[in-house]
Design a protein around this motif. Sequence first.
Motif, mmCIF file in Angstrom:
data_model
loop_
_atom_site.group_PDB
_atom_site.id
_atom_site.type_symbol
_atom_site.label_atom_id
_atom_site.label_comp_id
_atom_site.label_asym_id
_atom_site.label_seq_id
_atom_site.Cartn_x
_atom_site.Cartn_y
_atom_site.Cartn_z
ATOM 1 N N THR A 1 0.871 -1.176 0.000
ATOM 2 C CA THR A 1 0.000 0.000 0.000
ATOM 3 C C THR A 1 0.908 1.225 0.000
ATOM 4 O OG1 THR A 1 -1.652 -1.242 1.216
ATOM 5 C CG2 THR A 1 -1.915 1.150 1.185
ATOM 6 N N THR A 2 1.005 1.879 -1.148
ATOM 7 C CA THR A 2 1.984 2.946 -1.363
ATOM 8 C C THR A 2 1.623 4.185 -0.541
ATOM 9 O OG1 THR A 2 2.041 2.088 -3.600
ATOM 10 C CG2 THR A 2 3.204 4.159 -3.226
ATOM 11 N N THR A 3 2.634 4.778 0.104
ATOM 12 C CA THR A 3 2.361 5.934 0.976
ATOM 13 C C THR A 3 2.562 7.267 0.251
ATOM 14 O OG1 THR A 3 4.642 5.923 1.736
ATOM 15 C CG2 THR A 3 3.034 4.725 3.083
ATOM 16 N N GLU A 4 3.481 7.302 -0.719
ATOM 17 C CA GLU A 4 3.790 8.586 -1.361
ATOM 18 C C GLU A 4 4.419 8.338 -2.737
ATOM 19 O OE1 GLU A 4 7.189 10.685 0.254
ATOM 20 O OE2 GLU A 4 8.266 8.824 0.656
ATOM 21 N N PRO B 1 1.438 12.585 -1.215
ATOM 22 C CA PRO B 1 0.934 11.409 -0.502
ATOM 23 C C PRO B 1 -0.043 10.629 -1.389
ATOM 24 C CG PRO B 1 0.558 13.441 0.755
ATOM 25 C CD PRO B 1 1.031 13.848 -0.602
ATOM 26 N N SER B 2 0.039 9.300 -1.350
ATOM 27 C CA SER B 2 -0.754 8.505 -2.301
ATOM 28 C C SER B 2 -1.982 7.898 -1.655
ATOM 29 C CB SER B 2 0.016 7.314 -2.841
ATOM 30 O OG SER B 2 1.333 7.519 -2.885
ATOM 31 N N ARG C 1 -5.018 6.580 0.157
ATOM 32 C CA ARG C 1 -5.661 7.046 1.404
ATOM 33 C C ARG C 1 -4.780 8.035 2.153
ATOM 34 N NH1 ARG C 1 -7.739 1.232 2.452
ATOM 35 N NH2 ARG C 1 -9.821 1.341 1.524
ATOM 36 N N PHE C 2 -3.451 7.907 2.009
ATOM 37 C CA PHE C 2 -2.536 8.849 2.682
ATOM 38 C C PHE C 2 -2.694 10.252 2.102
ATOM 39 C CE2 PHE C 2 -0.747 4.630 3.032
ATOM 40 C CZ PHE C 2 -0.460 4.560 4.386
ATOM 41 N N PRO D 1 -6.978 3.121 -1.757
ATOM 42 C CA PRO D 1 -5.509 3.086 -1.659
ATOM 43 C C PRO D 1 -4.828 3.114 -3.027
ATOM 44 C CG PRO D 1 -6.411 0.885 -1.413
ATOM 45 C CD PRO D 1 -7.593 1.800 -1.551
ATOM 46 N N SER E 1 10.114 5.523 3.180
ATOM 47 C CA SER E 1 9.040 5.098 4.095
ATOM 48 C C SER E 1 8.861 3.584 4.128
ATOM 49 C CB SER E 1 7.713 5.732 3.672
ATOM 50 O OG SER E 1 7.253 5.102 2.480
ATOM 51 N N ALA F 1 7.462 2.161 1.744
ATOM 52 C CA ALA F 1 6.342 1.966 0.803
ATOM 53 C C ALA F 1 6.257 3.170 -0.125
ATOM 54 C CB ALA F 1 5.043 1.771 1.568
ATOM 55 N N SER F 2 7.428 3.740 -0.466
ATOM 56 C CA SER F 2 7.469 4.931 -1.326
ATOM 57 C C SER F 2 7.653 4.529 -2.782
ATOM 58 C CB SER F 2 8.659 5.830 -0.950
ATOM 59 O OG SER F 2 8.560 6.250 0.382
#
Length: 414
Positions: free
Chosen positions: A67-70, A85-86, A88-89, A95, A198, A200-201
Amino acid sequence: MNVVIVGAGIGGLTLGLRLHRAGIACRIYEAAPELKPLGVGINLLPHATKELAELGLLPALEEVAVTTTEIAYFNRFGQFIYSDPSGRFGGYDWPQFSIHRGDLQMVLLRAFVARAGRDAVVTGHRCRGVSQDADGATAHFEDPASQAQLPSRRGDIVVACEGIHSPIRKQFHPDEGPPRYSGLNMWRGVTRWKPFLSGASMVRIGGTEAAKVLVYPIRLNIDAEGRQLINWVVSIEQERAIAQRDWSRKGRLEDFIPAIADWTFDWLDVPAMCRAADEILEYPMVDQDPLPFWGEGRVTLLGDAAHPMLPRGANGGAQSILDCTALTNALVANADPVAALKAYEAERRPATGRVVLRNRAEPPDAILHEVSRRTGDKPFTRIEDVISSEELAALNNGYKRVAGFDHDRLRAAG
Ligand SMILES: Cc1cc2nc3c(=O)[nH]c(=O)nc-3n(C[C@H](O)[C@H](O)[C@H](O)COP(=O)(O)OP(=O)(O)OC[C@H]3O[C@@H](n4cnc5c(N)ncnc54)[C@H](O)[C@@H]3O)c2cc1C
């Protein structure tokens, strides 16, 4: 209504799931003798995961995907430029997933077989073409190994989801000509590597087209040391396309490593990561001009068969998933299949054409070009002195709007 789907890739399987959910009978015919988890990384942005959520697939995807954060941007000296930010972030209701294409295909396949039955996917059937009359359409097949003719399959409609080498596209557009080379070749690979940033970037690095790198993890915690499977793509400006389009063609380290040999940053050693790859593949960055029409009568195209695009906006898969919803809705809304396919094309052909052209003119990494232009491709002291955060956001949002994943559009669509 009975639908013949040709090709069990991302588009064909998603279409099967959509049609099944709408109560429309379908069967998928796939050339490969067995469906294997092929490919390397693929990204699913929120406009695609929204569709997959409606199909009840998020839990299965969350299990295998990252689940990618950014989405972060760096210049070729490893200096940070911008981070968006990707999913839901970033305030979306859905997501962003970075996933192995094979894992995605297997999630879709398992769900489709569980819902529609084992017989709903028929392998070892390579389509050679289609014919139609006033009452139905027929797909013609051969055995890919022996080339022996196999029984033809008839349905109310035939949907061509057989990807970039679609014979049905060729049948309707025999004079289309070769793919259009963008001036870039790319090398892709996966490496078992330790987490970076992170963990997950998704990161875009570079400046000019001379060399750019896209990196993101696609599987977490793959061993006792907590390493990840990291997907990377190196694209390099070159005069000639390296080879024919073939997603599985092996590439060589020495063909691209000199261009990024000194891209060793404190947060990621790019050349070392590429050198440690499990697998390297090569692919020319090519696409095709948007077509004046897709199919005729009871036959249409979907996914890469309809709109092959430059593989750099994380949108090839997403646009094929969006096609599936539009086609299913059109079939539900129109009793006449010919009218349904017309309505589907009227909605999706212009929309996907815009993404094809936008990927050429102003790709999602336009931020990197702009910063490189303003700095003369040199390191900067403070990014704020080079470009304002408003300008960065504007460059970033322009692509989202055309590709259909800006916040407002997704919210309005519910
Ligand atoms: C082997 C492979 C590896 C890939 N790897 C990546 C990757 O690493 N990253 C990425 O971003 N994209 C990758 N792609 C492309 C990506 O899947 C598509 O861009 C996107 O998902 C759109 O999907 P699609 O269903 O239109 O086409 P695809 O996913 O390409 O699916 C097409 C399907 O049709 C089948 N097929 C082809 N010809 C025939 C025929 N004549 N008759 C019947 N079936 C046929 C193919 O075997 C395949 O299963 C890959 C595609 C393939 C086929």
